[in-house]
Structures are given as C-alpha cells and as structure tokens.
Design an enzyme around this catalytic site. Structure first.
Site, mmCIF file in Angstrom:
data_model
loop_
_atom_site.group_PDB
_atom_site.id
_atom_site.type_symbol
_atom_site.label_atom_id
_atom_site.label_comp_id
_atom_site.label_asym_id
_atom_site.label_seq_id
_atom_site.Cartn_x
_atom_site.Cartn_y
_atom_site.Cartn_z
ATOM 1 N N PHE A 135 -2.570 3.150 15.518
ATOM 2 C CA PHE A 135 -1.192 3.135 16.010
ATOM 3 C C PHE A 135 -0.830 4.409 16.767
ATOM 4 O O PHE A 135 0.320 4.577 17.154
ATOM 5 C CB PHE A 135 -0.221 2.943 14.836
ATOM 6 C CG PHE A 135 -0.053 1.512 14.419
ATOM 7 C CD1 PHE A 135 0.814 0.665 15.098
ATOM 8 C CD2 PHE A 135 -0.756 1.000 13.336
ATOM 9 C CE1 PHE A 135 0.975 -0.656 14.719
ATOM 10 C CE2 PHE A 135 -0.597 -0.325 12.938
ATOM 11 C CZ PHE A 135 0.268 -1.154 13.626
ATOM 12 N N GLY A 173 -1.960 -2.298 9.704
ATOM 13 C CA GLY A 173 -2.744 -1.160 10.179
ATOM 14 C C GLY A 173 -4.046 -1.034 9.417
ATOM 15 O O GLY A 173 -4.933 -0.281 9.814
ATOM 16 N N THR A 174 -4.175 -1.768 8.323
ATOM 17 C CA THR A 174 -5.397 -1.708 7.515
ATOM 18 C C THR A 174 -6.580 -2.167 8.363
ATOM 19 O O THR A 174 -6.488 -3.187 9.053
ATOM 20 C CB THR A 174 -5.264 -2.626 6.284
ATOM 21 O OG1 THR A 174 -4.007 -2.384 5.678
ATOM 22 C CG2 THR A 174 -6.386 -2.390 5.296
ATOM 23 N N THR A 175 -7.667 -1.430 8.271
ATOM 24 C CA THR A 175 -8.846 -1.775 9.065
ATOM 25 C C THR A 175 -9.802 -2.637 8.226
ATOM 26 O O THR A 175 -9.589 -2.836 7.036
ATOM 27 C CB THR A 175 -9.542 -0.489 9.545
ATOM 28 O OG1 THR A 175 -9.722 0.376 8.415
ATOM 29 C CG2 THR A 175 -8.698 0.216 10.576
ATOM 30 N N GLY A 209 0.848 -1.188 0.000
ATOM 31 C CA GLY A 209 0.000 0.000 0.000
ATOM 32 C C GLY A 209 0.886 1.241 0.000
ATOM 33 O O GLY A 209 0.496 2.312 0.477
ATOM 34 N N ALA A 210 2.094 1.082 -0.581
ATOM 35 C CA ALA A 210 3.150 2.101 -0.492
ATOM 36 C C ALA A 210 2.742 3.445 -1.088
ATOM 37 O O ALA A 210 3.232 4.480 -0.641
ATOM 38 C CB ALA A 210 4.418 1.581 -1.189
ATOM 39 N N LYS A 262 -12.384 7.525 3.231
ATOM 40 C CA LYS A 262 -12.327 6.294 4.045
ATOM 41 C C LYS A 262 -13.401 5.317 3.584
ATOM 42 O O LYS A 262 -14.551 5.702 3.374
ATOM 43 C CB LYS A 262 -12.503 6.631 5.526
ATOM 44 C CG LYS A 262 -12.372 5.400 6.415
ATOM 45 C CD LYS A 262 -12.169 5.768 7.862
ATOM 46 C CE LYS A 262 -12.109 4.533 8.762
ATOM 47 N NZ LYS A 262 -11.007 3.632 8.409
ATOM 48 N N HIS A 319 -13.671 11.043 9.983
ATOM 49 C CA HIS A 319 -12.545 10.695 9.111
ATOM 50 C C HIS A 319 -12.666 11.430 7.784
ATOM 51 O O HIS A 319 -13.733 11.940 7.442
ATOM 52 C CB HIS A 319 -12.489 9.181 8.856
ATOM 53 C CG HIS A 319 -11.893 8.412 10.007
ATOM 54 N ND1 HIS A 319 -12.614 8.102 11.127
ATOM 55 C CD2 HIS A 319 -10.644 7.908 10.197
ATOM 56 C CE1 HIS A 319 -11.834 7.437 11.974
ATOM 57 N NE2 HIS A 319 -10.638 7.312 11.440
HETATM 58 P P1 NAD Z 1 -5.216 5.065 0.797
HETATM 59 O O1 NAD Z 1 -6.408 4.760 -0.031
HETATM 60 O O2 NAD Z 1 -4.596 6.409 0.712
HETATM 61 O O3 NAD Z 1 -4.070 3.987 0.483
HETATM 62 C C1 NAD Z 1 -4.293 2.627 0.263
HETATM 63 C C2 NAD Z 1 -3.317 2.152 -0.789
HETATM 64 O O4 NAD Z 1 -3.455 0.742 -0.937
HETATM 65 C C3 NAD Z 1 -3.572 2.791 -2.176
HETATM 66 O O5 NAD Z 1 -2.386 3.358 -2.684
HETATM 67 C C4 NAD Z 1 -4.041 1.605 -3.019
HETATM 68 O O6 NAD Z 1 -3.645 1.697 -4.378
HETATM 69 C C5 NAD Z 1 -3.341 0.461 -2.313
HETATM 70 N N1 NAD Z 1 -3.915 -0.856 -2.609
HETATM 71 C C6 NAD Z 1 -5.217 -1.181 -2.776
HETATM 72 N N2 NAD Z 1 -5.335 -2.498 -3.036
HETATM 73 C C7 NAD Z 1 -4.068 -3.003 -3.023
HETATM 74 C C8 NAD Z 1 -3.552 -4.299 -3.223
HETATM 75 N N3 NAD Z 1 -4.344 -5.352 -3.493
HETATM 76 N N4 NAD Z 1 -2.213 -4.464 -3.134
HETATM 77 C C9 NAD Z 1 -1.396 -3.410 -2.873
HETATM 78 N N5 NAD Z 1 -1.848 -2.161 -2.680
HETATM 79 C C10 NAD Z 1 -3.171 -1.961 -2.749
HETATM 80 O O7 NAD Z 1 -5.649 4.720 2.308
HETATM 81 P P2 NAD Z 1 -4.911 5.178 3.663
HETATM 82 O O8 NAD Z 1 -5.520 6.416 4.183
HETATM 83 O O9 NAD Z 1 -3.437 5.099 3.455
HETATM 84 O O10 NAD Z 1 -5.376 4.012 4.646
HETATM 85 C C11 NAD Z 1 -5.034 2.667 4.407
HETATM 86 C C12 NAD Z 1 -5.666 1.782 5.480
HETATM 87 O O11 NAD Z 1 -5.078 2.095 6.749
HETATM 88 C C13 NAD Z 1 -7.180 1.979 5.660
HETATM 89 O O12 NAD Z 1 -7.780 0.740 5.958
HETATM 90 C C14 NAD Z 1 -7.254 2.896 6.880
HETATM 91 O O13 NAD Z 1 -8.477 2.762 7.572
HETATM 92 C C15 NAD Z 1 -6.102 2.371 7.686
HETATM 93 N N6 NAD Z 1 -5.539 3.280 8.688
HETATM 94 C C16 NAD Z 1 -5.101 2.706 9.826
HETATM 95 C C17 NAD Z 1 -4.467 3.467 10.786
HETATM 96 C C18 NAD Z 1 -3.925 2.790 12.016
HETATM 97 O O14 NAD Z 1 -3.368 3.470 12.888
HETATM 98 N N7 NAD Z 1 -4.058 1.459 12.130
HETATM 99 C C19 NAD Z 1 -4.277 4.838 10.574
HETATM 100 C C20 NAD Z 1 -4.752 5.407 9.381
HETATM 101 C C21 NAD Z 1 -5.358 4.615 8.433
#
Ligand code: NAD
Length: 263
Positions: free
Chosen positions: A126, A97-99, A8-9, A157, A153
C-alpha cells in the site's frame, strides 16, 4: 462515516492502521478482531486513547454485531483465505493487505465476491513509493530483460518471497519473455544460493531485525546495471494507500488487485 472492522488488529499493521483510522474524520473502527490480546481496547493498543472497541476473537460474530461497511485484513498468509471466505459470505466488502494469496485463491474469491455482491480489494503493498517502484521496474524491463530482485523484511515475516516481489515479477512478466538467466550449468555450493526462480529471473529474500520492507530490482546489461530501490521505514507509510482503498471500495465491484488501479 466509513465503519471499519480491523482484522489482525493486535499485529504490527493492525495497530498502525488502527491509529491511522482513529486519526481520520470520515472513518471509524466499529470492531477489532484478533486471536491475540482479546478484551484489550484497540485505541490503547494503537497508541491512541481508548475508543471503547475491544479486541474479539470471533470474526462472524463481530461482523453480525457491529455491521461494518468494510473489513480491513492484515492477518497472516495462513488465516487470510478463511477470513475472506467468512467476510464475503456475510456480504461484507473487504480491503486486504495480507500477503500470500495465490492465483487459485483469488479465483475462488472472485466467484464469492460476485455471488455476494461484495467487492474485494487486494494490494501486496500500500506504499505509494512501492507502487512507483513496480511501475518503473516494468518500464525498465522493456529494455533490460535480465533482472534479479533482492527484498529485505523483518525477521518475523512468514511468506517468502514477499507479496511485493511476487507482484513485481508478475507485472514484469507482461513485458518479458520467459528465459533462463546466468550460466547454463551453474552450480550452487549452498542450496538456494541463486535464489528463487520465477520464469528464469531470480529473487532473494533477506529476513533480519531492523527492516520493515525494502526491495531492490536490479537490471543488468553488458557494461551497465540499473537498480530501482524502495524502502518502507515504518508501518505508517502504508496508511494513505489503505485509507484510499477504504474510501473507494464502495465504488468497486468484484476483485481488484493492486493500488495502482486506484491512483
Ligand atoms: P503480525 O504478525 O504483526 O500481525 C498479524 C496479526 O494477525 C497478529 O496479531 C495475529 O495474532 C493475527 N492473526 C493471525 N491469525 C488470525 C486470525 N485467524 N484471525 C484474526 N487475527 C489473526 O504481521 P504484520 O507485520 O502486521 O503483517 C500482517 C500481514 O500484512 C502479512 O501478511 C504482511 O506480509 C502483510 N503486509 C502487507 C503490507 C501491504 O502494504 N499490503 C504491508 C506490511 C505487511
């Protein structure tokens, strides 16, 4: 040196966590995976200088070539289960961290983690302030069992309620009896006005530009209310917790849920 594959870089969190990793002396990015921005240098995407690691699409190929010590996953609720099946299947420890993972998903992953001797660490939030907010909310719920959550959010989201709200309600359920709140026969003039129902408590999810992640847990009792509020102002607040998990994952086994377990 901890060798990290960032999955998810190209996302908001992927870029912010990559910048954090690049700034640490004891960890480095050996692979960056995303379905977007293939071929771009992750250092540049993260706002640092180029580091010679470019974004690639195929997770399994990236794992086999770069031989990371750990995968850090910040993708999305639709992708995370498949990513974890693949990574654990390659015996790779994972920090997530993905929800959006359900209890059922986590049970499946627990078996996979044990089978492959690859620890899995999952945290819905986190940020240390969020961990404290959840802890204080559980303490308050011991005395104030009527509560509602309002979480805010950014507009992109995908899951609602947030993983943090779900985790907060799960933690509170350990000290609160299931019971309905509000008037017995209340009527919603607009469907959903009273929010989502979790064991009788209510949760309201706002999605607006300008927010990163915020949550209020509001408790009510006759003649008094208590609000416990946490705000994440930018994505960088999550890095200290992520770095802690990346450093400690090697000491864990099976599945561990919640940053509080590492503090
Ligand atoms: P975002 O949409 O900006 O980024 C997600 C990335 O994942 C995108 O670049 C997308 O292209 C990529 N992606 C999608 N499917 C993929 C796959 N199969 N393989 C590889 N990459 C893929 O979202 P974000 O704001 O960065 O949030 C990402 C996740 O983290 C969400 O679930 C969010 O709720 C969660 N989050 C968790 C915390 C925590 O503290 N745990 C904090 C913030 C966000």
């Amino acid at each position: 040196m901890i060798n990290v594959l960032v999955n998810g870089a190209s996302g908001r969190m992927g870029k912010a966590m990559s910048a954090g990793i690049i700034g640490e002396a004891d960890m480095q990015i050996v692979a960056a995976v995303d379905i977007r921005q293939e071929g771009e240098d992750i250092g540049l995407l993260a706002g640092c200088g180029p580091i010679g690691v470019t974004v690639e699409k195929d997770l399994v190929q990236a794992i086999r070539r770069s031989k990371p010590d750990v995968m850090l996953d910040f993708t999305n609720p639709q992708a995370v289960l498949r990513n974890l099946r693949l990574a654990l299947g390659e015996d790779l420890p994972c920090v997530v961290g993905t929800t959006g993972l359900t209890e059922r998903d986590i049970n499946e992953l627990r078996q996979l983690s044990e089978l492959h001797h690859a620890p899995l660490f999952i945290a819905a939030n986190f940020a240390i302030t969020a961990v404290l907010m959840m802890r204080f909310a559980v303490e308050a719920a011991r005395y104030l069992p009527q509560y509602e959550i309002i979480e805010r959010h950014h507009e992109n989201k995908m899951d609602a309620p947030s993983g943090t709200a779900l985790r907060t309600m799960e933690m509170i359920s350990a000290v609160r009896q299931v019971h309905a709140q509000g008037a017995a026969h209340e009527i919603e003039m607009i469907a959903g006005s009273r929010g989502g129902d979790y064991q009788g408590a209510r949760v309201h999810s706002m999605r607006l530009p300008g927010y990163v992640a915020s949550q209020e847990v509001v408790f009510g009792a006759p003649g008094q209310t208590l609000t416990i509020r946490q705000d994440s102002i930018n994505q960088h607040c999550f890095f200290p917790g992520v770095a802690l998990a990346l450093r400690k994952i090697g000491e864990l086994s099976g599945v561990t849920v919640g940053l509080d377990k590492l503090l």
